[in-house]
Design a protein around this motif. Sequence first.
Motif, PDB file in Angstrom:
ATOM      1  N   PRO A   1       0.800  -1.228   0.000  1.00 17.11           N
ATOM      2  CA  PRO A   1       0.000   0.000   0.000  1.00 17.11           C
ATOM      3  C   PRO A   1       0.832   1.278   0.000  1.00 17.11           C
ATOM      4  CG  PRO A   1      -0.875  -1.586   1.570  1.00 17.11           C
ATOM      5  CD  PRO A   1       0.451  -2.111   1.114  1.00 17.11           C
ATOM      6  N   ASP A   2       2.114   1.159   0.346  1.00  9.63           N
ATOM      7  CA  ASP A   2       2.978   2.338   0.323  1.00  9.63           C
ATOM      8  C   ASP A   2       3.379   2.720  -1.093  1.00  9.63           C
ATOM      9  OD1 ASP A   2       2.936   2.625   3.084  1.00  9.63           O
ATOM     10  OD2 ASP A   2       4.674   1.313   3.370  1.00  9.63           O
ATOM     11  N   VAL A   3       3.200   1.798  -2.028  1.00 12.30           N
ATOM     12  CA  VAL A   3       3.509   2.074  -3.431  1.00 12.30           C
ATOM     13  C   VAL A   3       2.279   2.691  -4.081  1.00 12.30           C
ATOM     14  CG1 VAL A   3       4.098   1.075  -5.666  1.00 12.30           C
ATOM     15  CG2 VAL A   3       5.193   0.219  -3.588  1.00 12.30           C
ATOM     16  N   ARG A   4       2.444   3.910  -4.603  1.00 14.76           N
ATOM     17  CA  ARG A   4       1.335   4.628  -5.217  1.00 14.76           C
ATOM     18  C   ARG A   4       1.658   4.941  -6.667  1.00 14.76           C
ATOM     19  NH1 ARG A   4      -2.287   6.663  -1.473  1.00 14.76           N
ATOM     20  NH2 ARG A   4      -1.690   6.276   0.699  1.00 14.76           N
ATOM     21  N   PHE A   5       0.625   4.962  -7.480  1.00 17.05           N
ATOM     22  CA  PHE A   5       0.803   5.347  -8.878  1.00 17.05           C
ATOM     23  C   PHE A   5      -0.443   6.089  -9.329  1.00 17.05           C
ATOM     24  CE2 PHE A   5      -1.345   1.259  -9.030  1.00 17.05           C
ATOM     25  CZ  PHE A   5      -2.245   1.383 -10.065  1.00 17.05           C
ATOM     26  N   PHE A   6      -0.333   6.785 -10.437  1.00 19.07           N
ATOM     27  CA  PHE A   6      -1.448   7.573 -10.949  1.00 19.07           C
ATOM     28  C   PHE A   6      -1.964   6.938 -12.235  1.00 19.07           C
ATOM     29  CE2 PHE A   6      -3.901  11.226 -12.308  1.00 19.07           C
ATOM     30  CZ  PHE A   6      -4.314  11.777 -11.100  1.00 19.07           C
ATOM     31  N   PHE A   7      -3.233   6.569 -12.222  1.00 15.32           N
ATOM     32  CA  PHE A   7      -3.863   6.017 -13.413  1.00 15.32           C
ATOM     33  C   PHE A   7      -4.510   7.173 -14.164  1.00 15.32           C
ATOM     34  CE2 PHE A   7      -7.139   3.641 -15.810  1.00 15.32           C
ATOM     35  CZ  PHE A   7      -6.308   2.709 -16.417  1.00 15.32           C
TER      36      PHE A   7
END
Length: 200
Positions: free
Chosen positions: A119-125
Amino acid sequence: MTSAAPPSTTHLLYLHGFRSSPQSMKAAKMAAWAAEQPGLTWWCPQLPPSPAEAMALVREGTSHWPAGRRAVMGSSLGGFYATALAGDGGWRAVLINPAVHPARDLAKYIGEQTAWHDPDVRFFFRAEFIAELETIDPGAPREPAAVQTWIAQGDEVLDWREMAARHAATELHVLEGGDHALSSFDTHRDAMLRFLNLCP
């Protein structure tokens, strides 16, 4: 006269789903299995959020793989990508609850997302990724005899009827109950491997 046995597969690719990773249950189990197979080239890349970039990465990374001796397994969105890749020819493919209309289904996920396994890994779709999915859309598999599809009627994410209709011409396995992750993967793995010419 008996027909010659199909050539053994020497290269295996695994494509994970949306918000997933090489740490997914099925990918991790396949990686452990592949590590014990002498002479097998295994690759399970972390796919970028951009569908166009994901397909470019996969096609470039497998461009030197020998046609007729390469195979791909894809789950969910990875199954959609695997269908597109198999359309290039020279692949055998196993699809697990493959996405059919990701441009429609992922539109509600535009914005910041977190990875399932961290959950600490974030990305933008991004909104433009929807158009990329529409461009990639392979439709039904072009070489259905080279494709095996596994669909769980209990899939809580995708409509099993849509998946079954799209892949009706393939070697289709529709399972009662089950879930999107195909938690019963271990039960079906050997049948998948045999289809991919990876085990007797």
